[in-house]
Design a protein around this motif. Structure first.
Motif, short mmCIF file in Angstrom:
data_model
loop_
_atom_site.label_atom_id
_atom_site.label_comp_id
_atom_site.label_asym_id
_atom_site.label_seq_id
_atom_site.Cartn_x
_atom_site.Cartn_y
_atom_site.Cartn_z
N ASP A 42 -10.66 5.59 7.53
CA ASP A 42 -9.69 4.58 7.97
C ASP A 42 -9.14 3.82 6.75
O ASP A 42 -9.47 2.66 6.54
N PRO A 43 -8.32 4.48 5.93
CA PRO A 43 -7.81 3.81 4.73
C PRO A 43 -6.95 2.59 5.03
O PRO A 43 -6.90 1.65 4.22
N TRP A 44 -6.28 2.59 6.19
CA TRP A 44 -5.50 1.40 6.56
C TRP A 44 -6.42 0.19 6.71
O TRP A 44 -6.12 -0.90 6.22
N GLY A 45 -7.55 0.39 7.40
CA GLY A 45 -8.49 -0.71 7.59
C GLY A 45 -9.07 -1.21 6.28
O GLY A 45 -9.22 -2.42 6.08
N THR A 46 -9.39 -0.28 5.37
CA THR A 46 -9.90 -0.67 4.06
C THR A 46 -8.83 -1.41 3.27
O THR A 46 -9.12 -2.39 2.57
N TYR A 47 -7.60 -0.95 3.38
CA TYR A 47 -6.47 -1.61 2.72
C TYR A 47 -6.31 -3.06 3.21
O TYR A 47 -6.15 -4.00 2.43
N TYR A 48 -6.39 -3.23 4.55
CA TYR A 48 -6.29 -4.58 5.10
C TYR A 48 -7.43 -5.47 4.60
O TYR A 48 -7.24 -6.65 4.30
N LYS A 49 -8.63 -4.91 4.54
CA LYS A 49 -9.79 -5.70 4.12
C LYS A 49 -9.69 -6.11 2.66
O LYS A 49 -9.99 -7.25 2.30
N ILE A 50 -9.26 -5.19 1.79
CA ILE A 50 -9.10 -5.53 0.38
C ILE A 50 -8.01 -6.60 0.22
O ILE A 50 -8.13 -7.51 -0.61
N THR A 51 -6.97 -6.51 1.03
CA THR A 51 -5.92 -7.53 1.00
C THR A 51 -6.50 -8.89 1.38
O THR A 51 -6.14 -9.92 0.78
N ASP A 52 -7.40 -8.90 2.38
CA ASP A 52 -8.05 -10.16 2.77
C ASP A 52 -8.85 -10.73 1.60
O ASP A 52 -8.85 -11.95 1.36
N TYR A 53 -9.56 -9.87 0.88
CA TYR A 53 -10.33 -10.31 -0.29
C TYR A 53 -9.39 -10.93 -1.33
O TYR A 53 -9.68 -12.00 -1.89
N LEU A 54 -8.31 -10.24 -1.62
CA LEU A 54 -7.38 -10.73 -2.65
C LEU A 54 -6.78 -12.08 -2.25
O LEU A 54 -6.63 -12.98 -3.09
N ASN A 55 -6.43 -12.21 -0.97
CA ASN A 55 -5.87 -13.48 -0.50
C ASN A 55 -6.90 -14.60 -0.59
O ASN A 55 -6.57 -15.73 -0.97
N ALA A 56 -8.15 -14.28 -0.24
CA ALA A 56 -9.20 -15.30 -0.29
C ALA A 56 -9.48 -15.76 -1.71
O ALA A 56 -9.87 -16.91 -1.94
N MET A 57 -9.27 -14.85 -2.68
CA MET A 57 -9.52 -15.18 -4.08
C MET A 57 -8.28 -15.73 -4.79
O MET A 57 -8.32 -16.02 -5.98
N GLY A 58 -7.18 -15.86 -4.05
CA GLY A 58 -5.95 -16.33 -4.65
C GLY A 58 -5.30 -15.32 -5.58
O GLY A 58 -4.59 -15.69 -6.52
N LEU A 59 -5.53 -14.04 -5.31
CA LEU A 59 -4.98 -12.97 -6.15
C LEU A 59 -3.93 -12.16 -5.39
O LEU A 59 -3.89 -10.94 -5.44
N GLU A 60 -3.06 -12.85 -4.66
CA GLU A 60 -2.06 -12.17 -3.84
C GLU A 60 -1.16 -11.25 -4.65
O GLU A 60 -0.62 -10.27 -4.13
N GLN A 61 -0.98 -11.57 -5.95
CA GLN A 61 -0.10 -10.77 -6.79
C GLN A 61 -0.62 -9.36 -7.00
O GLN A 61 0.12 -8.47 -7.43
N TRP A 62 -1.90 -9.12 -6.70
CA TRP A 62 -2.49 -7.79 -6.86
C TRP A 62 -2.47 -6.99 -5.56
O TRP A 62 -3.05 -5.90 -5.48
N ALA A 63 -1.79 -7.52 -4.54
CA ALA A 63 -1.77 -6.84 -3.24
C ALA A 63 -1.17 -5.44 -3.32
O ALA A 63 -1.52 -4.56 -2.52
N GLY A 64 -0.31 -5.21 -4.27
CA GLY A 64 0.31 -3.90 -4.41
C GLY A 64 -0.67 -2.80 -4.80
O GLY A 64 -0.38 -1.61 -4.63
N THR A 65 -1.81 -3.19 -5.32
CA THR A 65 -2.82 -2.20 -5.73
C THR A 65 -3.86 -1.96 -4.63
O THR A 65 -4.77 -1.14 -4.82
N ALA A 66 -3.74 -2.65 -3.50
CA ALA A 66 -4.78 -2.61 -2.47
C ALA A 66 -4.94 -1.21 -1.88
O ALA A 66 -6.07 -0.78 -1.62
#
Length: 438
Positions: A42-66
């Motif tokens: 389920d790569p979509w689910g993993t992608y969403y979860k990594i995005t949540d991590y980046l948002n929680a850490m204030g690293l939204e600019q790295w969302a393109g690499t999720a």
């Protein structure tokens, strides 16, 4: 005498050490394999979860690499788990596992303390652990990895050094194939609450009268605990359930019951005014095509042709078409203007929408309120429409594909093992026969 005892004790210690090493390989490697597989399926689910991590850490600019990180993490964990389990790369694999655990253990401790992300997503949607349970699991894995770092070289691996790269290549190919289907079509194994065959709409939500069999809620008890059931989900008394009572009640408007076993979860569909219209737009007596847009602003207008083709085919076959998205009213109107969409679009919570199906956009077909199939839009051959939309996804049999991939992977691993070890069997047989003749 003491020397003999020391030798015997050393041999016994070595034996138990070897057994423990094999068990530790299987345990630690198995956890990595399971973690990597559930992320890859389920790569979509993993992608969403990594995005949540980046948002929680204030690293939204790295969302393109999720997305890249999601697939890479799945492949790394699966391959590392296989290497540990079969004893390949006996020195380097424990070091890589140790490095991974030195990153993941502090991260999960941070999650446990701050609750910045409710669920770590370590095993996708296949297994949910609390953040503290996840941290405890990682501590145990860290200890197991340290043990392998010390003793892993004491036991030979299943595969010889010459073919270990082939084992890794096969493992990489397998997890990439699984991720390919999971991303471009749908996960081959659906661990979410809305698998195919789920009754998305329950008749108890649809009746307008205050009387009738569908409006009764039945209460049964087992092991001292009471539980409510609808008429469509009554338990078997042979399983220990005892009837207690029933009461007459209507479900609240906008509360659509999702039935998977005895579980009930709610979804809510809202109109542009913020009114709950779930019951109005969904009915178990109609066939419905759901168009899901988790991130509507990023959906290219190039998709509008296929969506409009689907809409036209649905209208011909008397199938309702409904768009669902968490987008704002302005974004919805802009999409309608650009795509010339003739179907109504409503709002739904972002997390609920992503749990129903993966993809942006995704398509879900309900037949009499039951999920018949779901796909990403790009995986559908919408140019050649069948007579009935229920047949549109007949070319995708997830169970068959998963079985084929698994058998092919295991056959490849077995073939490598035979090629790698067959000479030893021949050598032993040949020399044994030669020594017997002498």
């Amino acid at each position: 005498m003491k020397t003999i005892k020391a030798v015997v004790n050393a041999v016994k210690f070595e034996k138990w050490c070897q057994i423990l090493t094999v068990l530790m390989r299987i345990t630690v490697g198995g956890v990595f394999i399971f973690s990597g597989f559930t992320k890859g399926v389920d790569p979509w689910g993993t992608y969403y979860k990594i995005t949540d991590y980046l948002n929680a850490m204030g690293l939204e600019q790295w969302a393109g690499t999720a997305l890249f990180a999601a697939i890479a993490l799945a492949a790394l964990e699966f391959m590392l788990g296989v290497a540990l389990a079969v004893g390949a790369y006996r020195r380097s694999a424990p070091w890589l596992a140790l490095l991974a655990m030195l990153v993941m253990t502090p991260l999960t401790l941070w999650l446990a303390v701050t609750a910045a992300v409710p669920d770590c997503g370590c095993f996708g949607d296949a297994l949910h652990l609390s953040n503290w349970a996840t941290f405890g699991k990682n501590v145990l894995l860290l200890l197991g990895t340290i043990y392998l770092l010390l003793f892993n070289t004491s036991v030979r691996g299943i595969y010889g050094p010459a073919v270990q790269w082939m084992v890794m290549a096969l493992s990489f190919a397998f997890v990439m194939a699984v991720a390919y289907y999971g991303y471009f079509t749908q996960p081959l194994i659906d661990y979410r609450p809305y698998p195919i065959g789920t009754r998305l709409v329950n008749a108890t939500t649809m009746g307008d009268s205050d009387e009738g069999e569908d409006d009764f809620i039945f209460i049964y008890s087992r092991d001292g605990k009471q539980q409510e059931f609808t008429i469509d989900s009554l338990p078997d008394e042979e399983d220990g359930w005892e009837y207690v009572t029933r009461y007459h009640a209507r479900r609240p408007r906008g509360k659509v019951i999702v039935q998977t076993g005895n579980a009930e979860d709610g979804i809510a569909i809202m109109d542009s005014e913020g009114n709950d219209v779930t019951v109005d737009v969904l009915a178990d007596s109609r066939n419905t095509l759901l168009l899901l847009f988790p991130d509507l602003p990023t959906v290219g207008v190039v998709n509008s042709f296929a969506l409009n083709e689907l809409t036209d085919a649905a209208m011909v076959t008397d199938v309702d078409v409904i768009g669902l998205t968490p987008a704002t009213a302005e974004e919805i109107e802009q999409w309608k203007d650009n795509s010339m969409a003739s179907y109504p679009i409503y709002n739904m919570d972002d997390s609920e929408l992503k749990m129903i199906a993966r993809g942006n956009p995704a398509v879900v077909y309900l037949e009499d309120g039951v999920i018949s199939w779901k796909r990403t839009l790009g995986s559908l051959d919408s140019v050649t429409m069948p007579d009935h939309l229920v047949e549109l996804a007949d070319d995708y049999d997830a169970d068959s594909i998963m079985t084929t991939l698994m058998l092919a992977y295991l056959a490849g691993m077995l073939a490598v093992l035979v090629i790698n070890r067959s000479h030893l069997v021949v050598k032993r047989l040949f020399f044994k026969k030669k020594s017997t003749n002498n």
